[in-house]
Design an enzyme around this catalytic site. Structure first.
Site, PDB file in Angstrom:
ATOM      1  N   ASN A  23       7.814 -12.548   0.722  1.00  0.00           N
ATOM      2  CA  ASN A  23       7.813 -12.363  -0.733  1.00  0.00           C
ATOM      3  C   ASN A  23       9.182 -11.816  -1.159  1.00  0.00           C
ATOM      4  OD1 ASN A  23       7.595 -10.925  -3.235  1.00  0.00           O
ATOM      5  ND2 ASN A  23       5.391 -11.108  -3.117  1.00  0.00           N
ATOM      6  N   ASP A  25      10.180 -11.091  -4.344  1.00  0.00           N
ATOM      7  CA  ASP A  25      10.159 -10.500  -5.690  1.00  0.00           C
ATOM      8  C   ASP A  25      11.197  -9.386  -5.869  1.00  0.00           C
ATOM      9  OD1 ASP A  25       7.965 -12.082  -6.225  1.00  0.00           O
ATOM     10  OD2 ASP A  25       6.512 -10.441  -6.220  1.00  0.00           O
ATOM     11  N   HIS A  26      11.320  -8.543  -4.841  1.00  0.00           N
ATOM     12  CA  HIS A  26      12.121  -7.337  -5.065  1.00  0.00           C
ATOM     13  C   HIS A  26      13.628  -7.559  -4.914  1.00  0.00           C
ATOM     14  CE1 HIS A  26       8.616  -5.300  -6.160  1.00  0.00           C
ATOM     15  NE2 HIS A  26       8.030  -5.556  -5.003  1.00  0.00           N
ATOM     16  N   ARG A  34      20.255  -4.370 -13.116  1.00  0.00           N
ATOM     17  CA  ARG A  34      21.562  -4.373 -13.772  1.00  0.00           C
ATOM     18  C   ARG A  34      21.747  -5.555 -14.711  1.00  0.00           C
ATOM     19  NH1 ARG A  34      25.354  -0.983 -11.204  1.00  0.00           N
ATOM     20  NH2 ARG A  34      26.804  -1.738 -12.774  1.00  0.00           N
ATOM     21  N   HIS A  59       6.019 -13.874  -7.258  1.00  0.00           N
ATOM     22  CA  HIS A  59       5.027 -13.530  -8.291  1.00  0.00           C
ATOM     23  C   HIS A  59       5.725 -13.513  -9.644  1.00  0.00           C
ATOM     24  CE1 HIS A  59       1.846 -10.303  -9.698  1.00  0.00           C
ATOM     25  NE2 HIS A  59       1.885 -11.357 -10.481  1.00  0.00           N
ATOM     26  N   ARG A  61       5.374 -12.433 -12.986  1.00  0.00           N
ATOM     27  CA  ARG A  61       4.499 -11.552 -13.766  1.00  0.00           C
ATOM     28  C   ARG A  61       4.640 -11.863 -15.241  1.00  0.00           C
ATOM     29  NH1 ARG A  61       2.647  -6.826 -10.549  1.00  0.00           N
ATOM     30  NH2 ARG A  61       1.711  -6.169 -12.505  1.00  0.00           N
ATOM     31  N   ARG A  65       9.087  -8.785 -14.919  1.00  0.00           N
ATOM     32  CA  ARG A  65       9.855  -7.604 -14.463  1.00  0.00           C
ATOM     33  C   ARG A  65      10.729  -7.904 -13.251  1.00  0.00           C
ATOM     34  NH1 ARG A  65       4.996  -3.773 -12.298  1.00  0.00           N
ATOM     35  NH2 ARG A  65       4.217  -4.259 -14.365  1.00  0.00           N
ATOM     36  N   HIS A  66      10.340  -8.902 -12.463  1.00  0.00           N
ATOM     37  CA  HIS A  66      11.242  -9.277 -11.350  1.00  0.00           C
ATOM     38  C   HIS A  66      11.523 -10.789 -11.403  1.00  0.00           C
ATOM     39  CE1 HIS A  66       7.278  -9.615  -9.483  1.00  0.00           C
ATOM     40  NE2 HIS A  66       7.181  -8.329  -9.213  1.00  0.00           N
ATOM     41  N   GLU A  86       2.469 -16.769  -6.923  1.00  0.00           N
ATOM     42  CA  GLU A  86       1.471 -15.764  -7.333  1.00  0.00           C
ATOM     43  C   GLU A  86       1.481 -15.647  -8.839  1.00  0.00           C
ATOM     44  OE1 GLU A  86       2.058 -11.953  -5.633  1.00  0.00           O
ATOM     45  OE2 GLU A  86       1.876 -12.679  -3.601  1.00  0.00           O
ATOM     46  N   THR A 116       2.442  -2.060  -9.046  1.00  0.00           N
ATOM     47  CA  THR A 116       2.298  -3.262  -8.226  1.00  0.00           C
ATOM     48  C   THR A 116       0.854  -3.737  -8.366  1.00  0.00           C
ATOM     49  OG1 THR A 116       2.529  -4.155  -5.980  1.00  0.00           O
ATOM     50  CG2 THR A 116       1.767  -1.880  -6.146  1.00  0.00           C
ATOM     51  N   THR A 117       0.487  -4.813  -7.678  1.00  0.00           N
ATOM     52  CA  THR A 117      -0.874  -5.337  -7.801  1.00  0.00           C
ATOM     53  C   THR A 117      -1.831  -4.362  -7.113  1.00  0.00           C
ATOM     54  OG1 THR A 117       0.150  -7.505  -7.628  1.00  0.00           O
ATOM     55  CG2 THR A 117      -2.238  -7.433  -7.536  1.00  0.00           C
ATOM     56  N   GLU A 167      -6.892 -14.284   0.062  1.00  0.00           N
ATOM     57  CA  GLU A 167      -5.920 -13.355   0.644  1.00  0.00           C
ATOM     58  C   GLU A 167      -6.516 -11.969   0.523  1.00  0.00           C
ATOM     59  OE1 GLU A 167      -1.775 -13.887  -0.169  1.00  0.00           O
ATOM     60  OE2 GLU A 167      -1.362 -11.746   0.117  1.00  0.00           O
ATOM     61  N   HIS A 210      -0.032  -7.177   1.434  1.00  0.00           N
ATOM     62  CA  HIS A 210       0.268  -6.059   0.534  1.00  0.00           C
ATOM     63  C   HIS A 210       0.479  -4.781   1.326  1.00  0.00           C
ATOM     64  CE1 HIS A 210       0.664  -3.657  -3.070  1.00  0.00           C
ATOM     65  NE2 HIS A 210       0.714  -4.798  -3.744  1.00  0.00           N
ATOM     66  N   GLY A 211       1.696  -4.259   1.210  1.00  0.00           N
ATOM     67  CA  GLY A 211       2.015  -2.963   1.799  1.00  0.00           C
ATOM     68  C   GLY A 211       2.260  -2.983   3.297  1.00  0.00           C
ATOM     69  N   GLY A 232       6.510  -8.491   1.561  1.00  0.00           N
ATOM     70  CA  GLY A 232       7.715  -8.464   0.746  1.00  0.00           C
ATOM     71  C   GLY A 232       8.435  -7.138   0.723  1.00  0.00           C
ATOM     72  N   HIS A 233       7.854  -6.160   0.048  1.00  0.00           N
ATOM     73  CA  HIS A 233       8.563  -4.926  -0.279  1.00  0.00           C
ATOM     74  C   HIS A 233       9.210  -4.265   0.932  1.00  0.00           C
ATOM     75  CE1 HIS A 233       8.593  -0.548  -1.447  1.00  0.00           C
ATOM     76  NE2 HIS A 233       9.334  -1.093  -2.385  1.00  0.00           N
TER      77      HIS A 233
END
Ligand code: PXP
Length: 262
Positions: A23, A25-26, A34, A59, A61, A65-66, A86, A116-117, A167, A210-211, A232-233
């Site tokens: 993922n 996203d980040h 920025r 994802h 959203r 936001r990302h 997503e 987050t989700t 998932e 997730h996580g 991802g994160h």
């Protein structure tokens, strides 16, 4: 190339090879901090692909936001591995998915104020609405995945409405691990294990995510019915220190070792 959501039987372990969806996203989160054009999520996705990711997850959203709309278009145009898109179950997102026709669509719950989700999708309570929502996506050839908590009612509803994949949300399991609440973590893990087995018995492909970190991925990767992890994160964070390719390679090694029963 393996299909990120296909029921392929490739791989050598008794449970089959576990796919890794990265993922990105980040990467977009850092870019958007920025308002610049960099770092580019597509570049990260291509690097992840080269490092052995079986697919890319992004994802879009509602608040953008990302990931932005243009990122989805670029990923769709340039990726050679499958895109797992997503999205929330809204008419806007459905239209975007139908325009881009990603390989897979993962429906997630979305609240504007959340970081987050946070939870899983309420499939059981919204069975009728979701059945109508996913039908055109399925008809268009997208593999539909529902992001759910480890709960039998949600798994059974997902099967009834014709999703291809569930998932399983590993966020609570990971949080409990990092908080040192090991008895509760083990109870949540047992639910994940049982729901992966239930999903499989109902003809759903089981994914998880997730996580997840190097510390928590092993037991989840070892679940034989789980065919794909989306991470991802943690990987994007690790990439700051060791680079994205090395972070992915290390995660892959943890997954493969767990799958092989090491
Ligand atoms: N799977 C789903 C459905 C998600 O919503 C997310 C977070 O966007 C992930 C996996 C990846 O979670 P993390 O970024 O914590 O690894």
């Amino acid at each position: 190339m393996s299909s990120i959501t296909g029921n392929d039987a490739e791989g050598t372990g008794i449970a089959g090879r576990l796919r890794l969806g990265v993922n990105i996203d980040h990467v977009a989160t850092v870019r958007n901090a920025r308002g610049s054009a960099y770092p580019d999520p597509l570049r990260a996705a291509q690097l992840a692909e080269a490092a052995g990711a079986d697919g890319i997850t992004a994802h879009l959203r509602e608040d953008r936001r990302h990931i932005a709309d243009a990122d989805i278009a670029a990923l769709r145009e340039h990726l050679t591995v499958p895109l797992n898109f997503e999205m929330a179950a809204t008419p806007e997102m459905q239209a975007i998915a139908l325009r881009h026709l990603p390989h897979a669509v993962c429906i997630v719950p979305e609240k504007r104020e959340e970081r987050t989700t946070e939870g899983g999708l309420e499939v059981a309570r919204e069975e009728n609405r979701l059945a109508h929502f996913i039908a055109p996506l399925r008809d268009a050839g997208c593999r539909v995945s529902l992001f759910i908590a480890a709960d039998a009612a949600q798994v059974e509803s997902a099967a009834r409405i014709g999703a291809a994949v569930v998932e399983l949300h590993t966020g609570a399991y990971c949080d409990l691990h990092h908080e040192g609440k090991f008895a509760e973590r083990d109870a949540e893990f047992a639910r994940l294990r049982d729901m992966a087995a239930l999903a499989d018995s109902l003809g759903l492909e089981a994914h998880a995510g997730h996580g997840l970190t190097y510390d928590t991925v092993g037991p989840i990767a070892a679940l034989p019915q789980v065919r794909e992890l989306n991470i991802g994160h943690f990987l994007i964070g690790e990439a700051i220190f060791v680079g994205l390719e090395a972070a992915i390679a290390k995660m892959r090694a943890h997954m493969d070792a767990a799958r092989a029963g090491a």
